[in-house]
Motif scaffolding. Structure first.
Motif, PDB file in Angstrom:
ATOM      1  N   ARG A   1      46.102  36.505  49.003  1.00 46.60           N
ATOM      2  CA  ARG A   1      45.827  37.684  49.835  1.00 46.60           C
ATOM      3  C   ARG A   1      46.014  38.971  49.035  1.00 46.60           C
ATOM      4  N   ALA A   2      47.089  39.025  48.228  1.00 43.81           N
ATOM      5  CA  ALA A   2      47.339  40.205  47.415  1.00 43.81           C
ATOM      6  C   ALA A   2      46.242  40.393  46.368  1.00 43.81           C
ATOM      7  N   MET A   3      45.752  39.277  45.816  1.00 47.84           N
ATOM      8  CA  MET A   3      44.690  39.372  44.819  1.00 47.84           C
ATOM      9  C   MET A   3      43.399  39.906  45.439  1.00 47.84           C
ATOM     10  N   ARG A   4      43.111  39.498  46.672  1.00 43.38           N
ATOM     11  CA  ARG A   4      41.917  40.011  47.347  1.00 43.38           C
ATOM     12  C   ARG A   4      42.019  41.523  47.537  1.00 43.38           C
ATOM     13  N   ALA A   5      43.216  41.996  47.859  1.00 43.71           N
ATOM     14  CA  ALA A   5      43.415  43.433  48.051  1.00 43.71           C
ATOM     15  C   ALA A   5      43.304  44.195  46.738  1.00 43.71           C
ATOM     16  N   LEU A   6      43.663  43.539  45.642  1.00 42.56           N
ATOM     17  CA  LEU A   6      43.669  44.188  44.329  1.00 42.56           C
ATOM     18  C   LEU A   6      42.327  44.079  43.610  1.00 42.56           C
ATOM     19  N   GLU A   7      41.443  43.202  44.081  1.00 40.81           N
ATOM     20  CA  GLU A   7      40.234  42.870  43.324  1.00 40.81           C
ATOM     21  C   GLU A   7      39.360  44.082  43.045  1.00 40.81           C
ATOM     22  N   THR A   8      39.187  44.953  44.022  1.00 40.35           N
ATOM     23  CA  THR A   8      38.325  46.116  43.800  1.00 40.35           C
ATOM     24  C   THR A   8      38.852  46.976  42.664  1.00 40.35           C
ATOM     25  N   ARG A   9      40.153  47.193  42.635  1.00 37.29           N
ATOM     26  CA  ARG A   9      40.754  47.995  41.571  1.00 37.29           C
ATOM     27  C   ARG A   9      40.581  47.313  40.216  1.00 37.29           C
ATOM     28  N   VAL A  10      40.797  45.998  40.163  1.00 37.47           N
ATOM     29  CA  VAL A  10      40.656  45.261  38.903  1.00 37.47           C
ATOM     30  C   VAL A  10      39.218  45.339  38.397  1.00 37.47           C
ATOM     31  N   ARG A  11      38.264  45.166  39.297  1.00 34.55           N
ATOM     32  CA  ARG A  11      36.853  45.214  38.881  1.00 34.55           C
ATOM     33  C   ARG A  11      36.444  46.620  38.450  1.00 34.55           C
ATOM     34  N   ASP A  12      36.982  47.625  39.089  1.00 34.62           N
ATOM     35  CA  ASP A  12      36.710  48.993  38.664  1.00 34.62           C
ATOM     36  C   ASP A  12      37.224  49.227  37.244  1.00 34.62           C
ATOM     37  N   LEU A  13      38.420  48.730  36.966  1.00 42.88           N
ATOM     38  CA  LEU A  13      38.994  48.897  35.635  1.00 42.88           C
ATOM     39  C   LEU A  13      38.225  48.081  34.595  1.00 42.88           C
ATOM     40  N   ALA A  14      37.760  46.892  34.983  1.00 39.40           N
ATOM     41  CA  ALA A  14      36.953  46.090  34.059  1.00 39.40           C
ATOM     42  C   ALA A  14      35.672  46.837  33.697  1.00 39.40           C
ATOM     43  N   ARG A  15      35.017  47.410  34.695  1.00 39.01           N
ATOM     44  CA  ARG A  15      33.788  48.163  34.449  1.00 39.01           C
ATOM     45  C   ARG A  15      34.064  49.377  33.548  1.00 39.01           C
ATOM     46  N   ARG A  16      35.162  50.012  33.809  1.00 45.08           N
ATOM     47  CA  ARG A  16      35.535  51.183  33.011  1.00 45.08           C
ATOM     48  C   ARG A  16      35.736  50.822  31.540  1.00 45.08           C
ATOM     49  N   HIS A  17      36.340  49.680  31.290  1.00 48.09           N
ATOM     50  CA  HIS A  17      36.623  49.304  29.904  1.00 48.09           C
ATOM     51  C   HIS A  17      35.386  48.743  29.199  1.00 48.09           C
ATOM     52  N   VAL A  18      34.503  48.103  29.940  1.00 51.91           N
ATOM     53  CA  VAL A  18      33.236  47.695  29.325  1.00 51.91           C
ATOM     54  C   VAL A  18      32.374  48.936  29.063  1.00 51.91           C
ATOM     55  N   ASP A  19      32.422  49.915  29.957  1.00 52.86           N
ATOM     56  CA  ASP A  19      31.740  51.182  29.698  1.00 52.86           C
ATOM     57  C   ASP A  19      32.293  51.835  28.433  1.00 52.86           C
ATOM     58  N   ARG A  20      33.587  51.774  28.290  1.00 46.82           N
ATOM     59  CA  ARG A  20      34.220  52.339  27.092  1.00 46.82           C
ATOM     60  C   ARG A  20      33.726  51.626  25.841  1.00 46.82           C
ATOM     61  N   MET A  21      33.627  50.298  25.926  1.00 49.89           N
ATOM     62  CA  MET A  21      33.118  49.511  24.803  1.00 49.89           C
ATOM     63  C   MET A  21      31.687  49.931  24.475  1.00 49.89           C
ATOM     64  N   ALA A  22      30.880  50.152  25.503  1.00 54.39           N
ATOM     65  CA  ALA A  22      29.488  50.564  25.297  1.00 54.39           C
ATOM     66  C   ALA A  22      29.410  51.922  24.615  1.00 54.39           C
ATOM     67  N   GLY A  23      30.409  52.749  24.847  1.00 57.08           N
ATOM     68  CA  GLY A  23      30.396  54.085  24.272  1.00 57.08           C
ATOM     69  C   GLY A  23      30.958  54.181  22.868  1.00 57.08           C
ATOM     70  N   LEU A  24      31.326  53.059  22.289  1.00 58.56           N
ATOM     71  CA  LEU A  24      31.947  53.075  20.958  1.00 58.56           C
ATOM     72  C   LEU A  24      30.930  52.923  19.829  1.00 58.56           C
ATOM     73  N   GLY A  25      29.654  53.030  20.152  1.00 59.51           N
ATOM     74  CA  GLY A  25      28.649  53.056  19.110  1.00 59.51           C
ATOM     75  C   GLY A  25      28.192  51.706  18.613  1.00 59.51           C
ATOM     76  N   GLY A  26      28.450  50.651  19.382  1.00 58.75           N
ATOM     77  CA  GLY A  26      27.954  49.335  19.005  1.00 58.75           C
ATOM     78  C   GLY A  26      28.814  48.583  18.022  1.00 58.75           C
ATOM     79  N   GLU A  27      29.990  49.088  17.724  1.00 60.50           N
ATOM     80  CA  GLU A  27      30.901  48.381  16.826  1.00 60.50           C
ATOM     81  C   GLU A  27      32.327  48.801  17.139  1.00 60.50           C
TER      82      GLU A  27
END
Length: 422
Positions: free
Chosen positions: A123-149
């Motif tokens: 139940r706690a994980m379901r409540a936290l999932e949106t925040r975790v997925r937002d942070l995952a997207r943020r860090h993959v976005d960060r990876m995309a912004g690092l110039g491909g390496e």
């Protein structure tokens, strides 16, 4: 490796450099896995005497690790939990170390574990999932912004799980660098690039700094409680009595350190595994429904906790060996997770492996408290990364952490092409 003796194989478990190489190569030819395979075959419960370390039994088979975990009344966490130099054992025996929940045995362990258990339920994980997925997207976005390496470990994998833990504890991102440094110094004490030093005094200094940090947090949350996990720990009561400052700080330490370092190691090791097995990368991208089993396979493949020690409370038998009261046994999770009796073709990375009875999260009463959160984080990261990933290759040599406790890759240089996010 074919000329290795069982004695040499046993001493490999106490060699931090062997664990670093295992993280880089992760194949049967690596020195660690060659040693583990030899012991699984010829002497699965093997007495080890290694220079600088107190003796211990190396337990290498899956079934034997499970048996020790199951018999927690006989094999106890105290007084020796982690394989480290003998001088560190002596320091802890003399009262020089603070205990975390991982050091506790029943009934104390059961009561302490209950404090945080509700924060890691489904139940706690379901409540936290949106925040975790937002942070995952943020860090993959960060990876995309690092110039491909980038160095995927330094610039991506360590950041995402740590931000999740900081969020759970209610700590600001301004504490990121401090927490990352202390965690690395704690788990990387044997690594020249990460540790503050290998002496017992320097190891103790790291722990003292961690406990001082969390003592300040405890005072703040007791004066100004909020709805975060830090407040729940700071104001917890066991058998009607509040935790003292050392007990409270110890709880934070295990949540904040183990809660992100092992997950970041699995994420980095998972990317490395997919790089080395492009057929499995294609398979997972073509069939996203395999993601849950892929997560389990990544945990098995990396096995970031190299081992825990247990101490026999009485004379007992283990696979025909007599373990005397007071003797320590090392539960080797990377060896158990390559046991040929349990895993078909154990050195094949298989995103669809089923069943997968890995011990990456331990077993029994000491099963990892944050396993559900780790699974959610790993899954969220790869579900964000893979649909956007057009290409990825190694851009240099990976490097592993020299350790006998928690390990994985410390560098993974990659070159890639990422599409735009949603």
């Amino acid at each position: 490796m074919t000329s290795m003796t069982t004695g040499e194989a046993g001493r490999t478990f106490a060699d931090p450099a062997a664990h670093a190489d295992e993280s880089r190569f992760n194949d049967p030819g690596s020195r660690f896995h060659a040693a583990a395979a030899l012991l699984r075959r010829d002497d699965p419960v093997h007495w080890v005497e290694a220079d600088g370390y107190a003796p211990f039994w190396a337990v290498t088979r899956h079934a034997d690790v499970l048996e020790v975990e199951r018999r927690d009344d006989v094999f106890r966490n105290a007084p020796r939990l982690v394989l480290g130099p003998a001088e560190y054992d002596a320091m802890r025996a003399g009262g020089g170390g603070n205990r975390t929940i991982a050091h506790m045995d029943a009934p104390e362990h059961r009561a302490a574990r209950a404090i945080g258990a509700s924060w890691f339920t489904p139940r706690a994980m379901r409540a936290l999932e949106t925040r975790v997925r937002d942070l995952a997207r943020r860090h993959v976005d960060r990876m995309a912004g690092l110039g491909g390496e980038c160095d995927l470990v330094e610039q991506v994998a360590v950041r995402f799980p740590l931000h999740v833990i900081l969020s759970l504890l209610g700590l600001p991102e301004s504490e990121f660098d401090r927490m990352l440094t202390l965690t690395r110094e704690l788990f990387g004490a044997d690594d020249a690039e990460r540790g503050r030093g290998t002496s017992a005094e320097r190891r103790r200094a790291v722990r003292q700094d961690l406990f001082a940090f969390f003592a300040d947090l405890t005072r703040d949350r007791r004066e100004r409680p909020t709805g975060d996990l830090a407040s729940a720990i700071a104001n917890a009561r066991v058998n009607g009595a509040p935790l003292d400052d050392r007990e409270t700080a110890s709880y934070y330490v295990i949540i904040a350190t183990a809660g992100h370092d092992t997950t970041s190691a699995t994420i980095a090791g998972g990317v490395h595994a997919l790089l080395r097995h492009p057929d499995q990368l294609r398979r997972l991208r073509d069939d996203p429904g395999l993601m849950p089993s892929a997560v389990e396979e990544m945990v098995r493949w990396v096995s970031p906790v190299r081992g825990f020690l247990r101490t026999a409370a009485e004379d007992t038998e283990l696979r025909g060996r007599t373990v005397r009261a007071g003797e320590a046994v090392l539960l080797s999770y990377p060896s158990a997770d390559r046991d040929e009796d349990v895993f078909t073709d154990p050195f094949r990375f298989d995103v669809g492996r089923a069943p997968n009875r890995h011990l990456g999260f331990g077993s029994g009463v000491h099963y990892c408290l944050g396993a559900a959160l780790a699974r959610l984080e790993i899954r969220a990261f790869f579900e964000e990364l893979l649909p956007r990933l057009r290409r990825i290759d190694l851009a240099g040599e990976p490097a592993g952490v020299a350790t006998t406790f928690v390990g994985g890759l410390k560098r993974l240089p990659v070159r890639y092409d990422l599409g735009r996010g949603r």
